[in-house]
Design an enzyme around this catalytic site. Structure first.
Site, PDB file in Angstrom:
ATOM      1  N   ARG A  91      64.878   9.196 -23.398  1.00 27.84           N
ATOM      2  CA  ARG A  91      65.254   7.798 -23.168  1.00 27.84           C
ATOM      3  C   ARG A  91      64.881   7.409 -21.745  1.00 27.84           C
ATOM      4  NH1 ARG A  91      71.355   7.813 -25.831  1.00 27.84           N
ATOM      5  NH2 ARG A  91      70.725   8.262 -27.987  1.00 27.84           N
ATOM      6  N   ASP A 118      64.133   5.289 -18.415  1.00 28.62           N
ATOM      7  CA  ASP A 118      64.862   4.178 -17.814  1.00 28.62           C
ATOM      8  C   ASP A 118      63.976   2.953 -17.633  1.00 28.62           C
ATOM      9  OD1 ASP A 118      67.200   5.659 -17.622  1.00 28.62           O
ATOM     10  OD2 ASP A 118      66.786   6.327 -15.575  1.00 28.62           O
ATOM     11  N   ARG A 176      63.776  11.372 -10.257  1.00 29.73           N
ATOM     12  CA  ARG A 176      63.694  10.407  -9.152  1.00 29.73           C
ATOM     13  C   ARG A 176      64.511  10.891  -7.949  1.00 29.73           C
ATOM     14  NH1 ARG A 176      65.552   5.029 -11.741  1.00 29.73           N
ATOM     15  NH2 ARG A 176      65.434   4.357  -9.547  1.00 29.73           N
TER      16      ARG A 176
END
Length: 256
Positions: free
Chosen positions: A50, A52, A202
């Site tokens: 999934r 972002d 990230r």
């Protein structure tokens, strides 16, 4: 109902992420709407990851159940016709076993992050890479990345909104590559694991950028990891440089 695996590429900029949402456009919604142009009663689809908002994919994998026994090539062609003008493409479709699942059958995920160092703003790569306006040391960033490999409690490097049951994960690969480009350099960060926590990649890249700039040392990465405290993480970098570039299965459904 015949089940198909879909290999999907997309630019995440116009989407609020992969997962369908009530008030914002998603990649899942775009693909499901294309499927329902072919079969109005087509059920929802599942995906390997999934991603972002703003995150891209060159090799997302999803599965769908169809009422009709479609030729895989014709299915991919029909979907691409109905996906226009979304920046989404089905690269390949393949017939799979009825119990095959894009998420639960996967053995690993692979992500790549693009970071460009140059003074001028990005034009052709705008929205496709993170730009910083100072030089970075690739060797220092690799030394910091090496400290993340293995089985760890990654609490420091996951979002406070992460819904995973445990912060303990095994990172199998963390690799930093650098190449010269006109007026700067491009760095590519490659990460491979069975699964990732929310914002983990990230968080890694934002921390490693601090190492590359000289603000942190590689040893500081170890200290942050061992702190098991979100506050010890470096800055979380923006999403536009992140790509889902591969999903591994015991048997590649798209192999000839």
């Amino acid at each position: 109902m015949p089940r198909y695996a879909l290999l999907i590429e997309y630019n995440g900029a116009p989407f609020a992420g992969w997962q369908r949402q009530k008030e914002h456009p998603s990649v899942q919604q775009a693909v499901e709407e294309a499927l329902r142009k072919l079969e109005p009663d087509c059920p929802g689809i599942g995906a390997a990851g999934r991603t972002d908002a703003g995150v891209h994919a060159t090799a997302q994998v999803a599965h769908c159940d169809m009422a009709k026994d479609w030729d895989p090539f014709r299915l991919s062609e029909a979907l691409n016709h109905h996906l226009k003008p979304h920046p989404v493409a089905v690269l390949k479709a393949a017939r799979v076993a009825d119990d095959w699942h894009a998420r639960f059958s996967a053995m690993e995920r692979r992500y790549m992050f693009r970071l460009i160092t140059r003074r001028a703003p990005l034009v052709h790569d705008a929205g496709l890479a993170w730009r910083v306006n100072h030089d970075l040391d690739r060797d220092a960033m690799q030394a910091g990345a090496d400290r993340l490999i293995g089985l760890h409690d990654f609490t420091t490097f996951r979002s406070t909104m992460c819904q995973a049951d445990s912060p303990v994960k095994t990172l199998d690969e963390a690799r930093v590559e650098a190449s010269d480009i006109p007026y700067g350099q491009e760095f590519r960060f490659y990460f491979r694991a069975r699964s990732f926590l929310h914002n983990q990649v990230r968080s890694f890249v934002g921390t490693l950028e601090r190492v590359g700039s000289g603000a942190w040392s590689p040893e500081d990465v170890t200290e942050a990891l061992e702190a098991k405290d979100r506050a010890a993480c470096g800055p979380v970098c923006p999403p536009e440089g992140l790509y889902l570039v591969g999903v591994g299965y015991p048997k590649d459904p798209f192999a000839k």
